[in-house]
Design a protein around this motif. Structure first.
Motif, short mmCIF file in Angstrom:
data_model
loop_
_atom_site.label_atom_id
_atom_site.label_comp_id
_atom_site.label_asym_id
_atom_site.label_seq_id
_atom_site.Cartn_x
_atom_site.Cartn_y
_atom_site.Cartn_z
N VAL A 178 28.15 49.90 33.18
CA VAL A 178 28.96 48.78 33.73
C VAL A 178 27.98 47.71 34.12
O VAL A 178 27.16 48.07 35.24
CB VAL A 178 30.05 48.90 34.69
CG1 VAL A 178 30.61 47.60 35.08
CG2 VAL A 178 31.21 49.83 33.96
N THR A 179 28.16 46.50 33.53
CA THR A 179 27.12 45.49 34.19
C THR A 179 27.77 44.85 35.27
O THR A 179 28.98 44.72 35.40
CB THR A 179 26.70 44.55 32.98
OG1 THR A 179 27.90 43.86 32.16
CG2 THR A 179 25.86 45.25 32.14
N HIS A 180 27.02 44.35 36.11
CA HIS A 180 27.48 43.40 37.48
C HIS A 180 27.05 42.17 37.63
O HIS A 180 25.83 42.26 37.67
CB HIS A 180 27.41 44.54 38.60
CG HIS A 180 27.94 43.96 39.75
ND1 HIS A 180 27.00 43.78 40.97
CD2 HIS A 180 28.98 43.37 40.14
CE1 HIS A 180 27.66 43.40 41.83
NE2 HIS A 180 28.98 42.78 41.61
N LEU A 191 25.76 35.33 32.77
CA LEU A 191 27.32 36.08 31.96
C LEU A 191 26.68 36.38 30.91
O LEU A 191 27.26 37.51 30.25
CB LEU A 191 28.19 34.91 32.12
CG LEU A 191 28.69 34.41 33.64
CD1 LEU A 191 29.58 33.20 33.18
CD2 LEU A 191 29.30 35.72 34.14
N ALA A 249 25.01 39.56 30.76
CA ALA A 249 25.82 40.99 31.18
C ALA A 249 26.69 41.32 30.11
O ALA A 249 26.86 42.63 29.80
CB ALA A 249 26.79 40.36 32.45
N PHE A 250 27.28 40.42 29.31
CA PHE A 250 28.27 40.88 28.23
C PHE A 250 27.47 41.10 27.28
O PHE A 250 28.16 41.71 26.20
CB PHE A 250 29.01 39.41 27.87
CG PHE A 250 30.27 39.45 28.98
CD1 PHE A 250 31.64 40.14 28.83
CD2 PHE A 250 30.39 38.62 30.03
CE1 PHE A 250 32.55 40.09 29.47
CE2 PHE A 250 31.30 38.40 30.93
CZ PHE A 250 32.57 39.10 30.76
N ARG A 271 24.61 43.22 26.97
CA ARG A 271 24.18 44.38 26.80
C ARG A 271 24.88 45.33 26.13
O ARG A 271 26.14 45.32 25.83
CB ARG A 271 24.10 44.75 28.30
CG ARG A 271 23.16 46.16 28.52
CD ARG A 271 23.29 46.55 29.81
NE ARG A 271 22.56 47.82 30.00
CZ ARG A 271 21.36 47.97 30.37
NH1 ARG A 271 20.68 46.72 30.59
NH2 ARG A 271 20.65 49.15 30.55
N ILE A 320 27.80 48.97 26.54
CA ILE A 320 28.77 48.86 28.02
C ILE A 320 30.01 49.32 27.93
O ILE A 320 30.60 49.05 26.74
CB ILE A 320 28.06 47.66 28.89
CG1 ILE A 320 28.78 46.41 28.23
CG2 ILE A 320 26.68 47.49 29.08
CD1 ILE A 320 28.59 45.11 28.93
N VAL A 379 32.51 44.91 32.09
CA VAL A 379 31.86 43.88 32.96
C VAL A 379 32.43 43.91 34.53
O VAL A 379 33.86 43.70 34.44
CB VAL A 379 31.58 42.60 32.21
CG1 VAL A 379 30.71 41.53 33.29
CG2 VAL A 379 30.71 42.62 30.98
N VAL A 401 37.17 43.18 32.11
CA VAL A 401 36.45 42.41 32.97
C VAL A 401 37.24 42.96 34.22
O VAL A 401 38.38 42.77 34.43
CB VAL A 401 36.55 41.19 32.96
CG1 VAL A 401 35.95 40.32 34.08
CG2 VAL A 401 35.76 40.42 31.67
#
Length: 282
Positions: free
Chosen positions: A22-24, A50, A53-54, A56, A59, A62, A94
């Motif tokens: 999960v990206t943060h 942003l 993050a989205f 990547r 995953i 986010v 999200v």
């Protein structure tokens, strides 16, 4: 025989099917209003973060931490819309986590989440629009100062703090506020849906609440912290990857080349930002 630990060390996370990632992203600060030490949240300042993050690969979701007392309605809407656009394009859930404050424009940002979580002590809500200023008419008269303003257009100096307040100016301001407030309410209703307790007369009054009070009103979905909530959802093998803004090293960032006008503008920004945070006891 090759050990699994060795493979884990050399195989990128996105290729390990058993490891959810999960990206943060942190959205921290006043929206559209910044200081030298605390830059403003604007679409321009956060868009690259942003997108990374989205963007990547592989995953699961986010996560976004929000810590903001509000600010610009336009920038709140732009950032919110961008988050939802990216979520739709990448088909990713999200999850938003409210920190100290997710109020006013900060709650506008929080509504970009499919689910919203808060700490018990988080301040959440303040769904309203505010204008605040001062009137200096008597002050300059006592000092013997003559105010000289020349405009083309009779309404160009509307709400001038050095001129007496006019009823028609206030009515015009309130009409603008009502339109922005309606847009805010519409967005909250659309994003929260049936979870929102719209029968509560205070929901859209500009009032704000602590975490559990916000939960009871449907403003958030649960009480919890980022890592625990994510592990409960995605398992103990979860990896959280923080995505931070790119940092430049220009001379101005290091303190060189700052002009007198910059200092004056920064001082006003600091005062305005301080006033936003202080409304929520911070």
């Amino acid at each position: 025989m090759v050990s699994s630990g060795f493979l884990d060390a050399i195989i990128p996370l996105r290729f390990r099917k058993s490891v959810p990632v999960v990206t943060h992203v942190r959205l921290d600060g006043a929206i559209g209003i910044g200081t030298p030490m605390r830059p403003a949240l604007t679409l321009k300042s956060v868009n690259d973060t942003l997108e990374r993050a989205f963007g990547r690969k592989g995953i699961s979701a986010v996560a976004i931490s929000v810590n903001s007392p509000g600010g610009s309605a336009v920038q709140s809407a732009l950032i919110h819309t961008r988050i939802r656009q990216l979520a739709g394009e990448k088909k990713l859930p999200v999850l938003v986590f409210c920190e100290d404050v997710a109020a006013s424009g900060g709650y506008w940002l929080a509504c970009a989440g499919d689910q919203i979580y808060a700490d018990e002590s988080s301040v959440v809500g303040s769904i309203g629009v505010i204008y605040a200023g001062f009137g200096y008419v008597d002050a300059i008269a006592k000092l013997g100062i003559e105010r000289r303003v020349h405009t083309a257009g009779e309404n160009k100096s509307i709400l001038d703090p050095f001129k007496p307040e006019r009823i028609e100016d206030v009515e015009h301001l309130k009409s603008l506020q009502a339109e922005i407030h309606d847009a805010f309410k519409t967005l909250v209703k659309a994003r929260r849906g049936a979870r929102l307790k719209t029968d509560d007369p205070d929901i859209f009054s500009g009032a704000f609440w602590a975490g559990r009070q916000a939960l009871a009103r449907g403003l958030v979905d649960g009480i919890g912290h980022l890592h625990q909530v994510l592990k409960d959802r995605f398992g103990d093998k979860l990896v959280v990857k923080n995505v931070t803004p790119s940092q430049g090293w220009g001379l101005k960032r290091l303190g060189f080349g700052i002009e007198v006008t910059d200092i004056a503008e920064n001082t006003m920004d600091v005062l305005e930002t301080r006033a936003l945070w202080s409304r929520f006891g911070l």
